[in-house]
Scaffold this motif. Structure first.
Motif, PDB file in Angstrom:
ATOM      1  N   SER A   1     -11.937   4.344  -7.518  1.00 21.54           N
ATOM      2  CA  SER A   1     -11.840   4.096  -8.920  1.00 21.54           C
ATOM      3  C   SER A   1     -11.591   5.474  -9.536  1.00 21.54           C
ATOM      4  O   SER A   1     -11.924   5.665 -10.636  1.00 21.54           O
TER       5      SER A   1
ATOM      6  N   SER B   1       0.920  -1.369   0.136  1.00 19.76           N
ATOM      7  CA  SER B   1       0.109   0.039  -0.038  1.00 19.76           C
ATOM      8  C   SER B   1       0.842   1.150   0.124  1.00 19.76           C
ATOM      9  O   SER B   1       0.686   2.264  -0.791  1.00 19.76           O
TER      10      SER B   1
ATOM     11  N   GLU C   1      -8.303   2.819  -4.108  1.00 16.35           N
ATOM     12  CA  GLU C   1      -8.632   1.772  -5.247  1.00 16.35           C
ATOM     13  C   GLU C   1     -10.013   1.816  -5.236  1.00 16.35           C
ATOM     14  O   GLU C   1     -10.589   1.493  -6.556  1.00 16.35           O
ATOM     15  N   TRP C   2     -10.907   1.416  -4.282  1.00 20.10           N
ATOM     16  CA  TRP C   2     -12.226   1.310  -4.334  1.00 20.10           C
ATOM     17  C   TRP C   2     -13.061   2.650  -5.083  1.00 20.10           C
ATOM     18  O   TRP C   2     -14.216   2.750  -5.613  1.00 20.10           O
TER      19      TRP C   2
ATOM     20  N   ARG D   1       2.233  -1.419  -9.285  1.00 18.67           N
ATOM     21  CA  ARG D   1       1.042  -2.215  -9.595  1.00 18.67           C
ATOM     22  C   ARG D   1       0.809  -3.414  -8.925  1.00 18.67           C
ATOM     23  O   ARG D   1      -0.186  -4.134  -9.036  1.00 18.67           O
ATOM     24  N   TYR D   2       1.625  -3.571  -8.008  1.00 17.76           N
ATOM     25  CA  TYR D   2       1.672  -5.195  -7.512  1.00 17.76           C
ATOM     26  C   TYR D   2       0.754  -5.175  -6.016  1.00 17.76           C
ATOM     27  O   TYR D   2       1.356  -5.488  -5.002  1.00 17.76           O
TER      28      TYR D   2
ATOM     29  N   THR E   1      -3.725  -5.274  -4.801  1.00 21.14           N
ATOM     30  CA  THR E   1      -4.855  -5.121  -4.918  1.00 21.14           C
ATOM     31  C   THR E   1      -5.775  -4.826  -4.022  1.00 21.14           C
ATOM     32  O   THR E   1      -5.126  -4.676  -2.825  1.00 21.14           O
ATOM     33  N   TRP E   2      -7.160  -4.632  -3.926  1.00 19.61           N
ATOM     34  CA  TRP E   2      -8.043  -4.007  -3.018  1.00 19.61           C
ATOM     35  C   TRP E   2      -7.760  -5.212  -1.908  1.00 19.61           C
ATOM     36  O   TRP E   2      -8.042  -5.191  -0.671  1.00 19.61           O
ATOM     37  N   HIS E   3      -7.713  -6.453  -2.256  1.00 20.69           N
ATOM     38  CA  HIS E   3      -7.565  -7.807  -1.421  1.00 20.69           C
ATOM     39  C   HIS E   3      -6.380  -7.586  -0.366  1.00 20.69           C
ATOM     40  O   HIS E   3      -6.452  -7.889   0.749  1.00 20.69           O
ATOM     41  N   THR E   4      -5.276  -7.173  -1.010  1.00 21.20           N
ATOM     42  CA  THR E   4      -4.187  -7.055  -0.170  1.00 21.20           C
ATOM     43  C   THR E   4      -4.452  -5.754   0.868  1.00 21.20           C
ATOM     44  O   THR E   4      -3.853  -5.998   2.070  1.00 21.20           O
TER      45      THR E   4
END
Length: 841
Positions: free
Chosen positions: A387, A34, A384-385, A396-397, A399-402
């Protein structure tokens, strides 16, 4: 780093130690992703994590987390200074139970002496930080070389040192006790003995260790990952340096921790690991180098936290979130080094040093860091959410999961370490959030909350399907047309009470031609209208339009206002009469305080002699257009004379009343109480009564009866209707034989003629001669009937007849409405075209 690994392995064993490292570095790894994403999404300034969070989540979150991060770095610096004092005393302190030392053991041991040693070491850190970031960078690079050499020596020592006994002196109440720790060299038996956990009392604090307390101490050795981001204002290319440096540091330290844990478990017995935190010096092939390495690494960590705290404090002061409280921290040296922030941070660390033992404050520091890491993940998740097109980090490594996993890991570990400390930290964070929300000045950083709200509103508007509308869930959605807000302040407030959590739009038509103008004249007005909405504290949108006439402008707004399933279903207009407009804003409490003037960009009110922008025919045409478009219509007269505060507080008994006349007084030949329009009128009166400010008011429903029509049966029927609709109202019978007699005297058709046969239905326009059949004498008598009902109400609701089909009699229709409502005080004429009431569950 190596000594804390021995502490962890000694108490937790290899399996749990590896699990601790995995959990800690999982949390750190998610946070680093992040951090890298935010750091590569734009230019970074001083403040590190604070700067990232504040620019992403806004000043409230940024300021509150900035304070927490500052405190975490302050406590972390004190923690490392205390750790260094412990190492120095362990190497050079007079052994417990002896009054004088021998050889190198010359330093006295006591609370005050250790505080003195800590103060001197902290002063050394202060000197380095005062010189500036450049000397700090050089010092840390030198320390890195020393630590690398020490680490290499330690790794070699595990293989090169022969098995030996290490005598350990432990302090006791009556003196000291000696125990023997054993370095066995590589031994399968030693490894088996050290696989499981065996938590015992920490010999430095006397406290029983547990998984959470050991994890807290271990996690503090991992918090250095933010050191690079804290120096973001001093780096030449922070967006380039932070991702590479941080990820490299995480991978390197994780591998070293795991390697050391395995080597320690395979070569050192439990007593050595638990009772002697400096055992690496005892087993080293070159003990002085280990001592120097431990001192250098700990001193570097202390300086890192101190300079990190100062940079965060400086960034907080520069952003003016706390006003004058941090004004002193803004001062810098000629080279740009925030010297006052460094000194203030040093004072805070000095205060924390009074706690005395490092493991005492380890859990608090860990929780603060976890809270900061969780918020960094939250900031990245929100970006991220949301958008937003401008969130395009070069890293770019992630996601919202991390981000979500990082948040969950931080929160779980906070409460596992210390539920009380975690709850207290969250409470403190909430207090800071509230304080900053109400006290801090507005910022120009951009609020992620606005982007998230937009994203969610768009999604839910698409889900709001008008084809699934049901009368059970109907709510008024108002479009109030306002010519000049100066003359409509109380009407705007009144309609706000009528909306019942529905859509509320303030509409305004500007009579200009865009072809003849260099630019859009509505854009400069938008801010004034939005400021008006804020000042009046109404929950309304603003919709402005340009049109050649008011009627065309209202049509535009009825067609285009709203979005998806949220579109106005009710048009509200002020009444068309000859009364001179009064400036309600000049008398409104929101604009009469000493600090507020009335500089809103609204023109002065129309003078009584100035011609109106709207003709009577056009006004009635607007009403007719709205009904053709299946919009309900409300005409509000003399609402500017409604003093709501006085009406609702004037006396506890009797309470204020709302008079409701659900009968078409201009059509006594077709008076009914259960048609769509009457039910809509009842609904609007009930909605007003449900508003918080009007709950004390009482509804009075007037039932107009004629002799020989069984009035009690009509009353019972109406009472049953109110019961079915769950509307509480007092019913009052009003004889109106004398009024209807006037109508039949002047009516051209006898009773029982076509007028009765052609009763008005929704969607059917009144026959053209209806308006001409009602005399002024009758309308004045109806007006007197309404006026005589006492006590005088706060507001009246009357039935609004449909405009006639013949446009030539529009002025006569408006004249009759003016006679009907003359002198009645605040009055709302209501015409409904949609079913709005339901008796179903």
């Amino acid at each position: 780093l190596p000594s804390s690994a021995g502490f962890v392995v000694g108490h937790a064993g290899l399996y749990q130690a590896l699990a601790m490292f995995a959990v800690a570095y999982f949390i750190i790894g998610m946070t680093v992703l992040s951090v890298c994403a935010i750091a590569t999404n734009g230019a970074l300034d001083a403040g590190g994590a604070y700067y990232m969070i504040s620019r992403a989540l806004g000043p409230e979150f940024g300021g509150s987390i900035g304070i927490m991060f500052f405190l975490a770095n302050v406590c972390g610096s004190a923690l490392y200074v205390l750790g260094l004092v412990e190492a120095v005393v362990d190497s050079f302190g007079i052994p417990p139970g002896q009054e004088t030392g021998s050889g190198v053991h010359v330093l006295p041991q006591s609370y005050w002496y250790e505080l003195l040693y800590g103060t001197l070491l902290l002063a050394l850190c202060l000197l380095v930080c005062l010189v500036g970031a450049s000397i700090y960078a050089k010092a840390t690079f030198l320390i890195f070389l020393i630590v690398a050499a020490v680490l290499g020596t330690i790794l070699v020592s595990f293989f090169a040192t022969r098995p030996l006994k290490v005598p350990i002196r432990l302090p006791k109440v009556n003196g000291t006790e000696t125990d023997d720790g054993i370095f066995t060299g590589f031994s399968l038996q030693t490894l088996r003995d050290n696989l499981g956990g065996r938590y015992e009392v920490d010999y430095t604090t006397g406290q029983m260790m547990s998984f959470s307390s050991v994890f807290a101490v271990m996690f503090n050795g991992c918090t250095g990952i933010m050191a690079g981001s804290n120096m973001s204002g001093d780096l030449k290319r922070p967006s380039y340096s932070i991702p590479r440096g941080t990820i490299s540091a995480v991978l390197f330290t994780y591998l070293v921790y795991n390697l050391l844990a395995f080597l320690m478990c395979a070569t050192c017995n439990r007593i050595l690991l638990q009772k002697d935190y400096g055992f690496l010096r005892d087993i080293s092939i070159f003990p002085p180098l280990v001592t120097v390495g431990i001192y250098a690494a700990t001193l570097s960590a202390a300086m890192s936290n101190l300079i990190g705290a100062s940079r965060i404090l400086y960034a907080l002061a520069r952003d003016d979130l706390f006003g004058r409280a941090l004004a002193l921290a803004k001062k810098t040296s000629a080279s740009g080094n925030p010297v006052m922030a460094v000194i203030l941070s040093w004072l805070m660390v000095q205060v924390v040093l009074f706690s005395g033992k490092l493991n005492t404050i380890a859990s608090v520091v860990t929780i603060f860091f976890l809270l900061v890491y969780a918020t960094v993940n939250l900031a990245c998740l929100a970006l991220e959410w949301a958008s937003a097109p401008n969130f395009r980090p070069t890293f770019r490594y992630f996601t919202w999961h991390t981000c979500l996993l990082g948040i969950a890991g931080c929160c779980v570990m906070m409460f596992l370490i210390s539920p009380v400390s975690a709850s207290a930290s969250l409470g403190f964070l909430l207090l800071l959030l509230l304080a900053l929300h109400y006290l801090s000045p507005s910022s120009t950083w951009g609020y992620i909350s606005q982007a998230l709200i937009f994203h969610q509103v768009r999604k839910y508007l698409l889900m709001l399907d008008v084809r699934k509308d049901h009368v059970k869930f109907w709510r008024p959605q108002m479009l109030l047309m306002v010519q000049n807000p100066r003359g409509s302040a109380r009407l705007i407030d009144f309609v706000n009470d009528l909306k019942k959590s529905g859509l509320y739009v303030l509409g305004h038509v500007e009579l200009q031609d865009l072809d003849m103008l260099p630019s859009d004249p509505l854009q400069p007005q938008q801010d004034s209208w939005l400021s008006l909405v804020d000042k009046l504290n109404v929950k309304a949108f603003v919709s402005l339009t340009l049109a050649p006439s008011v009627r065309h402008g209202v049509r535009q707004l009825l067609f285009t206002s709203g979005l998806g399933g949220m579109r106005p279903n009710t048009l509200v207009l002020g009444f068309y009469d000859d009364e001179a407009p009064q400036d309600g804003l000049a008398r409104h409490p929101a604009f009469t305080s000493a600090r507020e003037e009335v500089p809103l960009g609204f023109p002065p009110l129309r003078a009584p002699t100035t011609p109106k922008l709207l003709s009577a025919r056009e006004y009635v045409g607007i009403v007719a257009d709205a009904l053709k478009m299946l919009r309900n219509v409300l005409l509000a007269r003399q609402l500017e004379s409604l003093d709501k505060a006085w009406e609702l507080r004037r006396a506890a008994s009797p309470p204020p009343t709302i008079h409701v006349w659900p009968v078409n007084l201009l059509r006594p030949d077709s008076a009914r109480y259960a048609d769509t329009c009457s039910l809509f009128l009842l609904q609007m009166a009930c909605v007003l009564n449900m508003a918080r400010a009007w709950r004390r008011a009482r509804l009075r429903l007037f039932l107009c009866v004629e002799a020989g029509t069984m009035p009690h049966a009509q009353e019972e029927k109406l009472r049953q209707l109110l019961k079915d609709l769950r509307i509480q109202a007092q019913i009052q019978l009003v004889p109106w034989d004398a009024i209807t007699h006037l109508h039949w005297q002047t009516c051209q058709r006898p009773p029982g003629g076509p007028a009765e046969e052609e009763e008005e239905e929704e969607g059917v326009v009144n026959f053209p001669t209806n308006t001409t059949q009602v005399s002024d004498e009758y309308v004045c008598a109806a007006n007197k009937l309404v006026l005589e009902q006492s006590p005088a109400p706060a507001v009246r609701f009357l039935y609004l007849p449909r405009p006639p089909a013949d446009t030539s009699v529009y002025p006569l229709y408006l004249h009759q409405l003016e006679l009907l409502t003359r002198g009645l005080g605040p009055t709302v004429l209501v015409h409904g075209v949609s079913a709005v009431t339901s008796t179903q569950l």
